[in-house]
Design a protein around this motif. Structure first.
Motif, mmCIF file in Angstrom:
data_model
loop_
_atom_site.group_PDB
_atom_site.id
_atom_site.type_symbol
_atom_site.label_atom_id
_atom_site.label_comp_id
_atom_site.label_asym_id
_atom_site.label_seq_id
_atom_site.Cartn_x
_atom_site.Cartn_y
_atom_site.Cartn_z
ATOM 1 N N LEU A 138 0.804 -1.289 0.136
ATOM 2 C CA LEU A 138 -0.015 0.046 0.001
ATOM 3 C C LEU A 138 0.815 1.348 0.163
ATOM 4 O O LEU A 138 0.549 2.240 -0.663
ATOM 5 C CB LEU A 138 -0.739 -0.012 1.120
ATOM 6 N N SER A 139 1.967 1.336 0.847
ATOM 7 C CA SER A 139 2.541 2.590 0.920
ATOM 8 C C SER A 139 3.449 2.959 -0.051
ATOM 9 O O SER A 139 3.444 3.924 -0.877
ATOM 10 C CB SER A 139 3.538 2.691 2.231
ATOM 11 N N GLU A 140 4.282 1.922 -0.523
ATOM 12 C CA GLU A 140 5.054 1.881 -1.610
ATOM 13 C C GLU A 140 4.698 2.304 -3.001
ATOM 14 O O GLU A 140 5.082 3.416 -3.738
ATOM 15 C CB GLU A 140 5.978 0.814 -2.020
ATOM 16 N N PRO A 141 3.526 1.628 -3.308
ATOM 17 C CA PRO A 141 2.642 2.292 -4.617
ATOM 18 C C PRO A 141 2.318 3.716 -4.479
ATOM 19 O O PRO A 141 2.341 4.598 -5.499
ATOM 20 C CB PRO A 141 1.487 1.233 -4.774
ATOM 21 N N LEU A 142 1.842 4.275 -3.422
ATOM 22 C CA LEU A 142 1.414 5.519 -3.039
ATOM 23 C C LEU A 142 2.686 6.462 -3.195
ATOM 24 O O LEU A 142 2.561 7.670 -3.593
ATOM 25 C CB LEU A 142 0.818 5.507 -1.505
ATOM 26 N N TYR A 143 3.949 6.040 -2.568
ATOM 27 C CA TYR A 143 5.098 6.827 -2.779
ATOM 28 C C TYR A 143 5.284 7.129 -4.070
ATOM 29 O O TYR A 143 5.734 8.293 -4.488
ATOM 30 C CB TYR A 143 6.259 6.270 -2.046
ATOM 31 N N ASP A 144 5.004 6.235 -5.112
ATOM 32 C CA ASP A 144 5.348 6.380 -6.396
ATOM 33 C C ASP A 144 4.278 7.449 -7.269
ATOM 34 O O ASP A 144 4.765 8.312 -8.022
ATOM 35 C CB ASP A 144 5.083 5.096 -7.059
ATOM 36 N N VAL A 145 3.192 7.232 -6.702
ATOM 37 C CA VAL A 145 2.064 8.395 -6.939
ATOM 38 C C VAL A 145 2.598 9.894 -6.680
ATOM 39 O O VAL A 145 2.407 10.783 -7.450
ATOM 40 C CB VAL A 145 0.873 8.050 -6.351
ATOM 41 N N ILE A 146 3.107 9.836 -5.431
ATOM 42 C CA ILE A 146 3.405 11.201 -4.748
ATOM 43 C C ILE A 146 4.477 11.771 -5.623
ATOM 44 O O ILE A 146 4.736 13.004 -6.019
ATOM 45 C CB ILE A 146 3.521 11.068 -3.519
ATOM 46 N N LEU A 147 5.668 10.857 -5.665
ATOM 47 C CA LEU A 147 6.920 11.204 -6.392
ATOM 48 C C LEU A 147 6.700 11.536 -7.810
ATOM 49 O O LEU A 147 7.500 12.092 -8.516
ATOM 50 C CB LEU A 147 7.922 9.999 -6.302
ATOM 51 N N GLY A 148 5.272 11.100 -8.505
ATOM 52 C CA GLY A 148 5.219 11.266 -9.784
ATOM 53 C C GLY A 148 4.544 12.682 -9.908
ATOM 54 O O GLY A 148 4.500 13.227 -11.251
ATOM 55 N N TRP A 149 4.235 13.450 -8.929
ATOM 56 C CA TRP A 149 3.651 14.729 -9.147
ATOM 57 C C TRP A 149 4.832 15.737 -9.539
ATOM 58 O O TRP A 149 5.693 15.778 -9.272
ATOM 59 C CB TRP A 149 2.990 14.972 -7.902
#
Length: 156
Positions: free
Chosen positions: A103-114
Motif C-alpha cells: 500500500l505505501s510503496e505504490p502511494l509513494y510512487d504516485v506522490i513522487l510522480g507529481w
C-alpha cells in the motif's frame, strides 16, 4: 538461549522501528500537514527517496521478521510466550512488511510522480492516505513491541 536471543532482537528491532514511526507520525506529519500541495510534494521528494533506500529500513524490517521466528523456534513449547511472540510476528508482517510493500510503496510512487507546481486536485486525499498508512504501521508496530515485551516478561 535461542528464545532469549530472538526475543531480545525482536524487542530491539520493534523498539527502533517504533521510534522511527513515532518520529514520522508525531513530528513529520504535523510539518507535512501545514504544507500546501506544492510544499507537501517537495517535502516528500526530499524525504522519500532517502527513506525508501535506507539500509536501516531493510535491516529493521528484516529483523522484525527474522528475530521473532528465531524466538519462536526456541519457544516452541513455552505456551503463552510463544503465542505472544507469534502474534507480534503476525502484526509486524501485516504492518511494516505488507502495508509498506503493498500500500505505501505504490502511494509513494504516485506522490513522487507529481509535478510540485501542478499537484493533482485530490492531493489532500492522497496526503490523508499517506498519514493513515503511517499510523496503521505505527500502531501495529507498537502493539508488536508490547507483545514482544510481554512474551519476554512471561518467559523469564
Amino acid at each position: 538461549m535461542l528464545a532469549e536471543i530472538g526475543l531480545f532482537l525482536s524487542i530491539v528491532c520493534a523498539g527502533l522501528w517504533s521510534g522511527l514511526l513515532l518520529t514520522l507520525t508525531t513530528i513529520l506529519h504535523p510539518i507535512y500537514a501545514a504544507q500546501d500541495g506544492r510544499g507537501f510534494a517537495l517535502e516528500l521528494r526530499a524525504f522519500l527517496p532517502t527513506a525508501r533506500k535506507s539500509p536501516t529500513n531493510y535491516a529493521l524490517v528484516g529483523g522484525l521478521v527474522l528475530a521473532p521466528v528465531l524466538a519462536l523456534i526456541g519457544l516452541r513449547s513455552a505456551g503463552l510466550p510463544f503465542v505472544l511472540t507469534a502474534t507480534g510476528l503476525a502484526l509486524t508482517i501485516i504492518g511494516p512488511l505488507l502495508v509498506s510493500n503493498r500500500l505505501s510503496e505504490p502511494l509513494y510512487d504516485v506522490i513522487l510522480g507529481w509535478d510540485p507546481d501542478a499537484v493533482p486536485a485530490d492531493w489532500r486525499l492522497v496526503r490523508r492516505r499517506y498519514f493513515a498508512l503511517n499510523w496503521i504501521r505505527a500502531v501495529l508496530t507498537w502493539a508488536a513491541f508490547l507483545l514482544f515485551l510481554a512474551a519476554t516478561w512471561s518467559y523469564l
